[in-house]
Design a protein around this motif. Structure first.
Motif, PDB file in Angstrom:
ATOM      1  N   PHE A 102       0.821  -1.213   0.000  1.00  0.00           N
ATOM      2  CA  PHE A 102       0.000   0.000   0.000  1.00  0.00           C
ATOM      3  C   PHE A 102       0.856   1.265   0.000  1.00  0.00           C
ATOM      4  CE2 PHE A 102      -2.478   3.162   2.548  1.00  0.00           C
ATOM      5  CZ  PHE A 102      -3.449   3.425   1.587  1.00  0.00           C
ATOM      6  N   PHE A 103       1.860   1.339   0.869  1.00  0.00           N
ATOM      7  CA  PHE A 103       2.717   2.525   0.957  1.00  0.00           C
ATOM      8  C   PHE A 103       3.495   2.767  -0.336  1.00  0.00           C
ATOM      9  CE2 PHE A 103       3.085   2.082   5.862  1.00  0.00           C
ATOM     10  CZ  PHE A 103       1.901   2.793   6.019  1.00  0.00           C
ATOM     11  N   SER A 104       3.896   1.677  -1.003  1.00  0.00           N
ATOM     12  CA  SER A 104       4.665   1.827  -2.247  1.00  0.00           C
ATOM     13  C   SER A 104       3.784   2.204  -3.432  1.00  0.00           C
ATOM     14  CB  SER A 104       5.403   0.523  -2.561  1.00  0.00           C
ATOM     15  OG  SER A 104       4.476  -0.518  -2.850  1.00  0.00           O
ATOM     16  N   ALA A 105       2.460   2.138  -3.247  1.00  0.00           N
ATOM     17  CA  ALA A 105       1.460   2.472  -4.276  1.00  0.00           C
ATOM     18  C   ALA A 105       1.401   1.467  -5.418  1.00  0.00           C
ATOM     19  CB  ALA A 105       1.714   3.875  -4.841  1.00  0.00           C
ATOM     20  N   TYR A 106       2.090   0.335  -5.268  1.00  0.00           N
ATOM     21  CA  TYR A 106       1.957  -0.708  -6.289  1.00  0.00           C
ATOM     22  C   TYR A 106       0.609  -1.415  -6.170  1.00  0.00           C
ATOM     23  CZ  TYR A 106       6.603  -0.375  -8.306  1.00  0.00           C
ATOM     24  OH  TYR A 106       7.713   0.067  -8.988  1.00  0.00           O
ATOM     25  N   VAL A 107       0.031  -1.404  -4.974  1.00  0.00           N
ATOM     26  CA  VAL A 107      -1.352  -1.854  -4.772  1.00  0.00           C
ATOM     27  C   VAL A 107      -2.045  -0.706  -4.043  1.00  0.00           C
ATOM     28  CG1 VAL A 107      -2.864  -3.645  -3.848  1.00  0.00           C
ATOM     29  CG2 VAL A 107      -0.537  -4.248  -4.543  1.00  0.00           C
ATOM     30  N   PRO A 108      -2.597   0.263  -4.789  1.00  0.00           N
ATOM     31  CA  PRO A 108      -3.099   1.511  -4.182  1.00  0.00           C
ATOM     32  C   PRO A 108      -4.316   1.349  -3.281  1.00  0.00           C
ATOM     33  CG  PRO A 108      -3.584   1.440  -6.540  1.00  0.00           C
ATOM     34  CD  PRO A 108      -2.682   0.289  -6.254  1.00  0.00           C
ATOM     35  N   ASN A 109      -5.095   0.286  -3.467  1.00  0.00           N
ATOM     36  CA  ASN A 109      -6.267   0.033  -2.620  1.00  0.00           C
ATOM     37  C   ASN A 109      -5.836  -0.851  -1.449  1.00  0.00           C
ATOM     38  OD1 ASN A 109      -8.687  -0.669  -1.430  1.00  0.00           O
ATOM     39  ND2 ASN A 109      -9.626  -1.486  -3.278  1.00  0.00           N
ATOM     40  N   TYR A 110      -6.003  -0.350  -0.204  1.00  0.00           N
ATOM     41  CA  TYR A 110      -5.539  -1.117   0.968  1.00  0.00           C
ATOM     42  C   TYR A 110      -6.248  -2.462   1.081  1.00  0.00           C
ATOM     43  CZ  TYR A 110      -4.576  -2.642   5.688  1.00  0.00           C
ATOM     44  OH  TYR A 110      -4.201  -3.407   6.766  1.00  0.00           O
ATOM     45  N   ILE A 111      -7.537  -2.525   0.735  1.00  0.00           N
ATOM     46  CA  ILE A 111      -8.273  -3.797   0.817  1.00  0.00           C
ATOM     47  C   ILE A 111      -7.642  -4.825  -0.120  1.00  0.00           C
ATOM     48  CG2 ILE A 111     -10.509  -4.931   0.539  1.00  0.00           C
ATOM     49  CD1 ILE A 111     -10.400  -2.945   2.850  1.00  0.00           C
ATOM     50  N   ASP A 112      -7.216  -4.382  -1.300  1.00  0.00           N
ATOM     51  CA  ASP A 112      -6.524  -5.281  -2.231  1.00  0.00           C
ATOM     52  C   ASP A 112      -5.202  -5.764  -1.638  1.00  0.00           C
ATOM     53  OD1 ASP A 112      -8.549  -4.985  -4.044  1.00  0.00           O
ATOM     54  OD2 ASP A 112      -7.452  -3.695  -5.426  1.00  0.00           O
ATOM     55  N   ALA A 113      -4.467  -4.825  -1.010  1.00  0.00           N
ATOM     56  CA  ALA A 113      -3.186  -5.182  -0.391  1.00  0.00           C
ATOM     57  C   ALA A 113      -3.399  -6.175   0.755  1.00  0.00           C
ATOM     58  CB  ALA A 113      -2.485  -3.926   0.121  1.00  0.00           C
ATOM     59  N   LEU A 114      -4.465  -5.958   1.529  1.00  0.00           N
ATOM     60  CA  LEU A 114      -4.802  -6.868   2.626  1.00  0.00           C
ATOM     61  C   LEU A 114      -5.134  -8.257   2.098  1.00  0.00           C
ATOM     62  CD1 LEU A 114      -5.497  -7.347   5.652  1.00  0.00           C
ATOM     63  CD2 LEU A 114      -7.814  -6.557   5.116  1.00  0.00           C
ATOM     64  N   PHE A 115      -5.939  -8.314   1.040  1.00  0.00           N
ATOM     65  CA  PHE A 115      -6.302  -9.589   0.421  1.00  0.00           C
ATOM     66  C   PHE A 115      -5.056 -10.334  -0.038  1.00  0.00           C
ATOM     67  CE2 PHE A 115      -7.286 -12.294  -3.165  1.00  0.00           C
ATOM     68  CZ  PHE A 115      -8.498 -12.869  -2.857  1.00  0.00           C
ATOM     69  N   GLU A 116      -4.154  -9.623  -0.726  1.00  0.00           N
ATOM     70  CA  GLU A 116      -2.948 -10.244  -1.280  1.00  0.00           C
ATOM     71  C   GLU A 116      -2.043 -10.776  -0.167  1.00  0.00           C
ATOM     72  OE1 GLU A 116      -1.148 -11.270  -4.984  1.00  0.00           O
ATOM     73  OE2 GLU A 116      -3.033 -10.227  -4.583  1.00  0.00           O
ATOM     74  N   THR A 117      -1.920 -10.001   0.920  1.00  0.00           N
ATOM     75  CA  THR A 117      -1.043 -10.403   2.019  1.00  0.00           C
ATOM     76  C   THR A 117      -1.641 -11.561   2.812  1.00  0.00           C
ATOM     77  OG1 THR A 117      -0.345  -8.095   2.173  1.00  0.00           O
ATOM     78  CG2 THR A 117       0.292  -9.547   3.970  1.00  0.00           C
TER      79      THR A 117
END
Length: 480
Positions: free
Chosen positions: A86-101
């Motif tokens: 999320f911070f790097s903006a490669y996955v700008p949507n936090y929910i998407d980043a949460l799902f991926e992690t």
């Protein structure tokens, strides 16, 4: 004590984030990548200091609190582990980043990324490194390497919640010694897989990424085409055979270390596991034999997908949704069954399936001969009533939660096949499903509510439901 143990986990997460930060240094990546990992490390350290600055005078926790520690730690790791994306903006949507992690830590392998290869090396590494961390269990790792943060009995209660399977096998008197033994076996096997993949001319970075996915039976790759990108039968067979090994109960490897070979090969779950897998391979091979140029290719694809999906890895080579209905049905069945209890794989587990069949047999015998005394046995030992009663209860809870998740995401799914396939893929920690979430698709089209539901599905499936459900009980948060 719960806050103190969570602080130890955050301290470990901060230490582990140094590894992908080092990868960013090696590949000389842009400044925002460094900053994203450093910010995440700082947040972990601050929270760890706040929660852990006071050492509890009493280090005992009961089973209920062990389950709460386990569930909260997985949600916390997924939430904070998502921050570099999320911070790097490669996955700008936090929910998407949460799902991926969460998909990484739970070794599911499902993804919302449409262009995986566009990610920098450090984020690709962190994405797959979460497989290695979550495969054997985060709390197993914490107990193995951290100084004594809890008593031996407290560690037992925590591990009961995290290690998959209906029965917790205590190999050694001291839990710390047991977890270290398991992790040495786990990391040793991972190292062997890296070497074997490199021998197949896979680049070292790629070999590490795929070895992490194999060890955790997660299946994340740094290639959009997954294993198919290498076009190597050797690599496919190495991956398949390695997944079979990681799908075994790790207690069996400890028996091998003790040279108890008879107990190893006479293990009932092992024989069922290999028998189900072989049967599925032969059925699919026979069913798809006319789809490929030769029988060798047909067998290779059948072998690869059965080993990949039964162990919940989800690596891909071809699109199995284009196979005949019989093959797809077998695939769904083996993904639901999963591999052995005490392995890194997902699913219901072979152990539970065996006990379910044996209790059905016992009930039929009782109906035919009411006076006959019949015991349900595993490995020639009678199972306590509480054990198979808990397995029956687990199966009922599994079905109820499964259909509830399917119902919630059905509002956002293009068809029932996709809704069902997405639930199977996440709840059993498989990765790819069927329909729009098959090997050629992903989960990016779902809205935030569905993604959060599927994130919950992955964590609940990894922890086998009960630790997560306990957190929703008012009684769980009462003292005493």
């Amino acid at each position: 004590m719960i806050k103190f143990m969570l602080s130890r986990i955050l301290l470990l997460l901060a230490a582990l984030l140094i590894v992908p930060l080092a990868v960013a240094c090696i590949y000389r990546e842009e400044g925002r990548i460094f900053l994203s990992f450093i910010m995440c490390i700082i947040i972990c350290l601050i929270l760890s200091f706040i929660w852990g600055r006071k050492i509890p005078p009493i280090k005992e926790i009961d089973t209920k609190e062990g389950f709460i520690v386990c569930a909260l730690s997985w949600f916390l790791l997924s939430g904070l582990g998502a921050l570099p994306f999320f911070f790097s903006a490669y996955v700008p949507n936090y929910i998407d980043a949460l799902f991926e992690t969460a998909s990484g830590f739970t070794t599911t392998g499902s993804s919302i990324l449409n262009d995986i290869e566009s990610l920098p090396h450090s984020l690709l590494f962190w994405r797959s490194f979460t497989h290695l961390i979550g495969g054997m269990g985060v709390l197993v790792f914490v107990i193995a390497i951290m100084p004594n943060s809890a008593s031996n009995s407290a560690n037992v209660n925590v591990l009961k919640a995290e290690i998959p399977g209906p029965i917790f096998g205590k190999l050694l008197p001291k839990i710390k010694d047991m977890t270290r033994t398991l992790y040495l076996i786990y990391l040793g096997m991972t190292t062997i897989v890296v070497i074997l993949l490199c021998l197949g001319k896979m680049p070292l970075f790629d070999a590490l990424i795929h070895a992490f996915g194999i060890a955790g039976t997660g299946g994340m790759s740094n290639k959009a085409q997954s294993i198919a990108a290498y076009q190597s039968p050797y690599i496919e067979y190495v991956v398949g055979l390695s997944l079979i090994a990681f799908g075994l109960n790790f207690n069996l490897y400890y028996l091998l270390l003790l040279k108890q070979f008879k107990a190893f090969y006479k293990n009932e779950e092992l024989r069922w596991y290999l028998g189900i897998m072989l049967s599925a391979i032969l059925i699919i091979f026979w069913n798809i034999r006319s789809l490929y140029d030769n029988l060798a290719d047909s067998f290779r694809h059948a072998f690869f997908y059965v080993t990949s999906l039964m162990t919940s890895a989800g690596f891909c080579t071809v699109d199995y949704t284009k196979w005949p209905v019989l093959s797809q049905t077998v695939i769904v069945l083996i993904t639901l069954i999963g591999a052995c209890a005490g392995s890194t794989a997902g699913g219901i587990k072979v152990y539970r399936i065996i006990v379910l069949f044996k209790t059905i047999k016992a009930e039929l015998i009782h109906l035919l001969s009411p006076r006959r005394v019949y015991f349900v046995k595993m490995d020639r030992k009678s199972l306590p009533y509480a054990t198979y009663n808990s397995i029956h209860a687990y199966f009922v809870i599994y079905m109820l939660v499964f259909f509830l998740i399917t119902l919630i995401i059905s509002h956002d799914s293009p068809d029932f096949q996709t809704a069902f396939g997405a639930t199977v893929a996440t709840f059993n920690n498989i990765g790819p499903g069927i329909g729009a979430v098959g090997p050629s698709g992903n989960f990016s089209f779902y809205d935030n509510i569905s993604k959060l539901t599927l994130t919950f599905s992955m964590i609940a499936g990894r922890l086998e439901i009960l630790p997560v459900l306990i957190c929703f009980s008012r009684h769980a948060w009462k003292r005493g």
